[in-house]
Design an enzyme around this catalytic site. Sequence first.
Site, PDB file in Angstrom:
ATOM      1  CG  HIS A 347      -8.658  -9.347  16.453  1.00  0.00           C
ATOM      2  ND1 HIS A 347      -8.609 -10.882  16.295  1.00  0.00           N
ATOM      3  CD2 HIS A 347      -8.992  -9.025  15.093  1.00  0.00           C
ATOM      4  CE1 HIS A 347      -8.497 -11.416  15.045  1.00  0.00           C
ATOM      5  NE2 HIS A 347      -8.997 -10.460  14.213  1.00  0.00           N
ATOM      6  CE  LYS A 528      -0.446 -15.085  28.225  1.00  0.00           C
ATOM      7  NZ  LYS A 528      -1.629 -15.556  27.280  1.00  0.00           N
ATOM      8  CE  LYS A 534      -1.702 -10.077  25.972  1.00  0.00           C
ATOM      9  NZ  LYS A 534      -2.792 -10.966  25.445  1.00  0.00           N
ATOM     10  CB  THR A 636      -3.978 -18.039  19.212  1.00  0.00           C
ATOM     11  OG1 THR A 636      -2.921 -16.784  19.517  1.00  0.00           O
ATOM     12  CG2 THR A 636      -5.023 -17.513  18.560  1.00  0.00           C
ATOM     13  CE  LYS A 640       0.202 -19.978  18.416  1.00  0.00           C
ATOM     14  NZ  LYS A 640       0.445 -18.521  18.469  1.00  0.00           N
TER      15      LYS A 640
HETATM   16  C1  NBG Z   1      -5.915 -10.072  20.157  1.00  0.00           C
HETATM   17  C2  NBG Z   1      -6.497 -10.276  21.372  1.00  0.00           C
HETATM   18  C3  NBG Z   1      -6.229 -12.119  21.689  1.00  0.00           C
HETATM   19  C4  NBG Z   1      -6.749 -12.599  20.317  1.00  0.00           C
HETATM   20  C5  NBG Z   1      -5.891 -12.172  19.248  1.00  0.00           C
HETATM   21  C6  NBG Z   1      -6.380 -13.059  17.978  1.00  0.00           C
HETATM   22  C7  NBG Z   1      -5.183  -7.655  19.206  1.00  0.00           C
HETATM   23  C8  NBG Z   1      -5.743  -6.447  19.208  1.00  0.00           C
HETATM   24  N1  NBG Z   1      -6.031  -8.653  19.881  1.00  0.00           N
HETATM   25  O1  NBG Z   1      -7.085 -12.410  22.684  1.00  0.00           O
HETATM   26  O2  NBG Z   1      -5.994  -9.955  22.405  1.00  0.00           O
HETATM   27  O3  NBG Z   1      -6.419 -14.238  20.657  1.00  0.00           O
HETATM   28  O4  NBG Z   1      -6.075 -10.767  19.007  1.00  0.00           O
HETATM   29  O5  NBG Z   1      -7.663 -12.735  17.696  1.00  0.00           O
HETATM   30  O6  NBG Z   1      -3.902  -8.127  18.873  1.00  0.00           O
END
Ligand code: NBG
Length: 791
Positions: A347, A528, A534, A636, A640
């Site tokens: 992730h 977020k 970010k 994500t 949304k």
């Molecule tokens: C997060 C990413 C996001 C991604 C989500 C779900 C962690 C470690 N990673 O970009 O930063 O959308 O995982 O995949 O929380």
Amino acid sequence: MSESLKTDILRHLTFTIGKDAANATIYDWRMALSHAMRDRIMEPWFAATRRTWAEDRKRVYYLSMEFLIGRLLEDATINLGLHEEAVAAMAALGQDFHAVVEDEPDAALGNGGLGRLAACFMESMATLGCPAYGYGIRYEHGLFRQSFRNGEQMETAENWLDHPHPWEFPRPEARYVIPFKGQVEVRNGRSVWTPAETVLAEAHDTPVIGWQGKWANTLRLWSARPTGDFNLERFNKGDYAAAAEPEALARTLSRVLYPDDTTYQGKELRLKQEFFLTSAALQDILRRFLQSHSDLRLLSRHVAIQMNDTHPAIAGPELIRLLVDDHGMEFREAMQVAQQVLGYTNHTLLPEALERWATYTFGNVLPRHMQIVEQIDGWHLEENRRRPHYVGIVKHAEVRMGELAFITAHKVNGVSALHTELIKTNLFPELNDLHPNRIVNQTNGVTPRRWLKMCNPALSGLITDTIGSGWEADLDRLRDLEPHVEDPAFRQAFGTAKRDNKVKLAAWLERTCGVDVDPDALFDVQVKRLHEYKRQLLNILETVARWKAIHDNPNAGWVPRVKIFGGKSAPGYAVAKEIIHLINDVATVLNNDPVTSDLLKVAYPPNYNVSMAERLVPAADLSEQISTAGKEASGTGNMKFMINGAPTIGTLDGANVEILKEVSGENFFLFGLTAEEVVKRREDPEHARHAIESSQALKDVLQMIAEGRFSPDQPDRYHALVHRVWHHDYFLVASDFDSYIETQGKVDAAFTDRDRWLRMAALNTARSGFFSSDRTIRGYMTDIWDIGPAI
Ligand code: NBG
């Protein structure tokens, strides 16, 4: 309205809660309604379980340290198709359904995207009828509650379990002993681990109901309790602390969620939590398998285990340990079984997030696993002896969990197309060479039940009126909206739905943070976790630049904007906290400026969580997805907002790339350097200075902040921050600034043309079908879990 729901609510109020209607509080009503809904989940839940056993179906086990499920009552009501009935039943009882729903605390057992994704996946698996268990930890304290004091983030403990949680069932019969530390000896050629500490994992089950109540799966969360083996010998020797240790350990293990989603915690307790979850889950999985099968070599026919990031990556060695030490399998065979059942999702590419444990810590907490990791390393080397390079799990006295997860899994996946490519080229290039078909992509998705149907009744009503129902479980059907986008009456209705949501949000903003905003202004939203990559900083710098520009020329026909921020910083992340402080300081000055405040406001409601997202997303006009390219694995939130008709201003990063592809360039505000250009730009050590010197707007903004315009009580408060932009701008805020400002200008121009804007917004919704987590789960089922279509 059927009388039966009303009767059931009253029955639960009386017999489960023990209150009469005249004295019932909103909490009592919520509990009564929740129990009445819960009753209606039992039948599909049992039926799904019976069918899975009867048909000997393959089951998915989703191992995750986080499940950010939020509130459950309204979600269950909607999925059961009882929403209207519940509203009517509560009204007949003199209660407001929505107020009751809002009384539920958020189950905040996660940090951000990774945890929320796990929750969306659980809902989609239930909707698709894919037999699945989510395994996690039942943290007593979920993510901390955020408040602001003089603009600074304060943290307090979140006590979501203060009141009884009506959705879970304790399963005291499902208990496993989890061992830690101690010695490993070889007896009769077999390794025997004598742990020094043990703790019990006890299951709590929450049913997860799918769309239309056709199927329900189980979220099984483990809570820690002492084993009860009180060490009398140590106690009698006077070593009270040591004797009390198992008890203390047990209590702490499931107490807190580590409040950091992007850096790994090098804490022994964290490693123990990871093992606690994983070992309990694996013991439970093997027990269930052995209830109806005997040959563990065939495990992968019936079991698929997904590791959500590396947090449960100890699953490989733990499964091998159970197979070898408890069931007498040979190592090589056990290794093969492990690989067949395990999948690993990565992730993040941030180097600080890659879990690595000092071999000292790892070997101390998990001595038997240390041996197995070395054995896996040796086996992998042997298998790839003739290859040009060798990649070890253990390197520089560290156990590298990413490599371990990769080597023990048959499939490794990224979470967006770009991210998957970057995993291949940057994160695991050698392993990808050795195992070229192992890495696959599964672009993230979100559940349209929660993130459109439930959170945006105005828009989902319009959609159903326009194209009929059925889109909830087949989001591609939103394409049928496209022909209607050319119809002025439809656009008008789309605009009205959005405006209704904005009016509601405006009232809420006034109530929660005292900021009075005009519902006709452009609602520009960035919500977020707070992180430098970010780039909330880029957003607030642009806000300051806009403020100055309005001052310089107040009559230039400005589009009124409300900048809405939301998000928590990890408590120990000083730089992120400084950015929060700056946003709040800027808000104070701007919101009180009589010259500009009609044209520009900043709102930062504290304690962003799932429920707040459900309010903000439907009311947004513009979605801010402005990370430094190459850093956001997927995102994500971006999906949304798109589904709810907010165009994106964003970089070519994560799933933005795929959003852009779906909506096309005219309906997306693209700016900034690409991932490749980012890497090149960093080669110039003076990149930030060059960017600042060529941008008068940025120079002015930095100057104002450095001079204390937003911190008159402490003029030097942001010296360090400004210094970092000039000299250590790793995330290229300066380099992308002008492009961002220019693109924000295009947003203004587009918003002024109402017809054009509504067309863009509606097309975002119409083309968002790809981002349903149902599509994502189907991808996992075919490419990773080898499960045919379900239900
Ligand atoms: C997060 C990413 C996001 C991604 C989500 C779900 C962690 C470690 N990673 O970009 O930063 O959308 O995982 O995949 O929380």
